[in-house]
Design an enzyme around this catalytic site. Sequence first.
Site, PDB file in Angstrom:
ATOM      1  CG  ASN A 188    -138.891  11.105  41.386  1.00 13.50           C
ATOM      2  OD1 ASN A 188    -139.884  11.834  41.363  1.00 13.50           O
ATOM      3  ND2 ASN A 188    -138.889   9.872  40.908  1.00 13.50           N
ATOM      4  CE  LYS A 191    -124.000   6.551  38.772  1.00 14.85           C
ATOM      5  NZ  LYS A 191    -125.331   7.203  38.798  1.00 14.85           N
ATOM      6  CG  LEU A 250    -124.027   4.518  51.322  1.00 17.06           C
ATOM      7  CD1 LEU A 250    -123.799   3.124  50.743  1.00 17.06           C
ATOM      8  CD2 LEU A 250    -124.356   4.413  52.811  1.00 17.06           C
ATOM      9  N   GLY A 294    -140.539   0.810  40.367  1.00 17.13           N
ATOM     10  CA  GLY A 294    -139.632   1.931  40.138  1.00 17.13           C
ATOM     11  C   GLY A 294    -138.219   1.659  40.597  1.00 17.13           C
ATOM     12  CD  GLU A 330    -132.156   4.270  35.285  1.00 16.10           C
ATOM     13  OE1 GLU A 330    -132.890   5.054  34.632  1.00 16.10           O
ATOM     14  OE2 GLU A 330    -131.518   4.624  36.289  1.00 16.10           O
ATOM     15  CG  ASP A 385    -125.258   2.940  37.256  1.00 20.37           C
ATOM     16  OD1 ASP A 385    -125.017   4.140  37.041  1.00 20.37           O
ATOM     17  OD2 ASP A 385    -125.584   2.507  38.380  1.00 20.37           O
ATOM     18  CE  LYS A 423    -123.910   3.869  40.660  1.00 19.60           C
ATOM     19  NZ  LYS A 423    -124.997   3.133  41.332  1.00 19.60           N
ATOM     20  N   GLY A 442    -132.093   6.033  46.091  1.00 19.28           N
ATOM     21  CA  GLY A 442    -133.258   6.613  46.758  1.00 19.28           C
ATOM     22  C   GLY A 442    -133.172   8.116  46.779  1.00 19.28           C
TER      23      GLY A 442
END
Length: 815
Positions: free
Chosen positions: A459, A562, A596, A647, A650, A661, A665, A783
């Site tokens: 996507n 990542k 961001l 959606g 995951e 996750d 991060k 997104g």
Amino acid sequence: MTQDNLVEQLTVAHNQLAKHATNVHKFGGSSLASTQCIERVVDIIRQHCQLNDIIVVSANGKTTDALFAIFQCAIEQSPELEEKITQLENMQSELINSLLNAASAARLQSYLTEDIKQMKAWLSDQPETHHADILAFGELWSARLLSSVLNERVCPAIFMDARDFLVIDNEQEYNVDYSVSRPGFEAKLHANHLTVVTGYICRDSQSVTRTLGRNGSDYSATIMAAISHANQVTLWTDVDGIYSADPRFVPQSRKLHRLPNGVAKELGRLGNPVLHANTLKPLADGKTHLHVASSFDPSVPGTEIGRFGQLAKQELSVTYLNDLILAQSQSFIGDLGREAGETFAALCADETQGLIVIRQEQQKAVSQWLAAHDTEVAFTPVSILATVGHKVTRQGNVKAKFKRTLRHQKVLAVVDAWSGHSVIAILSEPCSVELLNNVHHDMTKDAKHIGLVVAGLGNIGVKFLEMLPKQLARIPALENLHLVGLMTSKKALINTDGIDASHALSLFEQHAVSFDKALLSSWLKSHPYDELIVVDITPSEKFSQLYLEFFKEGIHVICANKWAASAPTPKYNELLAEAKANNSQWLGSTTVGAGLPINYAIQDLLKSGDQICEISGIFSGTLSWLFETYDGSVPFSTLLLDALEQGITEPDPREDLSGRDVQRKLLILARAAGFELSLEDVERQDLVPNELQAMTTEEFLANASQIDDFFATQLNEAKTSQACIRYIARFNVKDGKIKAKVSLECLSKNDAFATITPCDNIFQIRSLWYQENPLIIRGPGAGRDVTAGGLHSDLVTVCQNLANKQAVVKIKGLE
């Protein structure tokens, strides 16, 4: 490896490639100048040659210069003659004895002794008659020595004196008689042997020794390619390719990775220090590719000369020649002017203005030619400066820019070359290094070509490609960016001439082929771009393991992946060190926070001298949505399944609920802030009960209601305190001690993390400057649109940085 083993391998390879065309490899004098250099050449032959290839050699080092000096001493009857001969003989003996075993060395030493005796005889009696024979010794000794070394160490090799088969018409046009030369060569061939041939020398139809002019060994190599119908000629030299200007004088010159045949021929005609005028003549049919590479650094991709697409045709270069003569005459107007230009191989001509530019030594011949037409001529000392490129005379914008750069110079005329591949300015004064640099800068400052490879067509990858055409059109920093590669986990589309960004996905569907790591690695090591950027939009740990190889090749990486940025500390530090060592940029703004600017904010604070002591917030868009939405009105599992259907989670929601996750991060941001820690240093609360962790995804979804009691209890406890629950990441440093944790917390409803828009991320930074009132960044943390936008932001940053990057030109021995 023994010689027998190597021969066996080469024979097998030859049999497997029975229909593979012969390749020609030429080694110049500086590549064969010393024992160390010859050892390097032997290694190159091991790695790059196959049986039945042809190796063309120049004289070792300065041997030809020494022979010229000896000849001159003989003409002048100088007392230094004997000393110079002895010095040359000693130099050759030293090479022989340092490279060969005793028996082979003795054999070559006896040949050398006989050659020196013959040379002295010629020098004592009419040396002018044997000028070419004397000069021929350099190539003769070089070829004889290299073939002996190869026979000892590598594989069967034969030595050929080109005078035994190569016939030219004269030492002016150097035209080859292929009807005699080809069968003569084929008659001397030995199957399954390397053939070492003397460059530079040949004979005429009367069997008199002739030379092909200074630097004629390159011409010898391409003649051998034409004789043998070779697939490729590699000129192993002392520079690693052809540059956009002479790199000795223009430090900002760029390597031209691919040159169309016509442009290369024009560069050679106009004095390029690597290409020479005759070199490309035998390759006129365009079936043989010419490759220029460095024998001092054979792993570095060189310059390919052949038939290429539009991207290669956009290259521009600048070249010059001083000490020329401008001849102006009425006889040079019209058809007679074109005839004169062709007769004297004029560097440039204009039959409308009645002028040609020739070399100084041609002045007398031009005067005599014009005397036959009873026409006066005016001669003026001049220089030329040229912009060279594919059909450049048809590019009005290039010609206009060239004229603007010369507006303050004394330009006598600007002439289009007959080939169409250069625009030539005739200058009344010598071209200075300063002028050359200024014109080169103005003509090529926008010429850097950057290749873009996109890995991952999910996507976000699709959205990135949808945005790319408009970005290319409106962002000046992307002006020279070319989409050249698309990849998924199984297929790839690579096109060195560029992929139309507007139809990238459909082209991928039509033309993508299966690929593996070896194929990708091979292409990346020889890509024809000034810079290459890989955008990794995959979730693949396996693909992230290629970053080290990318950085070793000086390739830049932009990633949403990542894995590399959160790799174990030794591996992460290795990646950083390799990227730094090779000037590779590694940007990953979208690894945390999508589009961001959290990574940017951290970097900016550090660059400005601030010190970060705390990073905290909500880093998961999925967990943000779940806990902002969960109010107890429906079971948590119902909300989770709803998020899965939309959606938001995951495919296996446990990936989100595990906190892994968020843990990665937080590690990425802590490292970005300058702290060294590993994933194990970040404490993690897993929100999935132990009994549900080993289940398949389908089993977990069927039993998801088992998590409801835990979340209901947490929520009810928070409500009794007028609080809420949120999954929070926290990193802080106090008194030198680091604490990092991701977990479910109960927060006051007045907390900065308590009320945000579902799916948003929020980041809070405390530092020396932001202590009492912390810096807060919030917004969409996931997104396809914002993540693709963040990747484009990184892409613009990399291209802007590369626009200011200065190329380092390595010159080993170019003179």
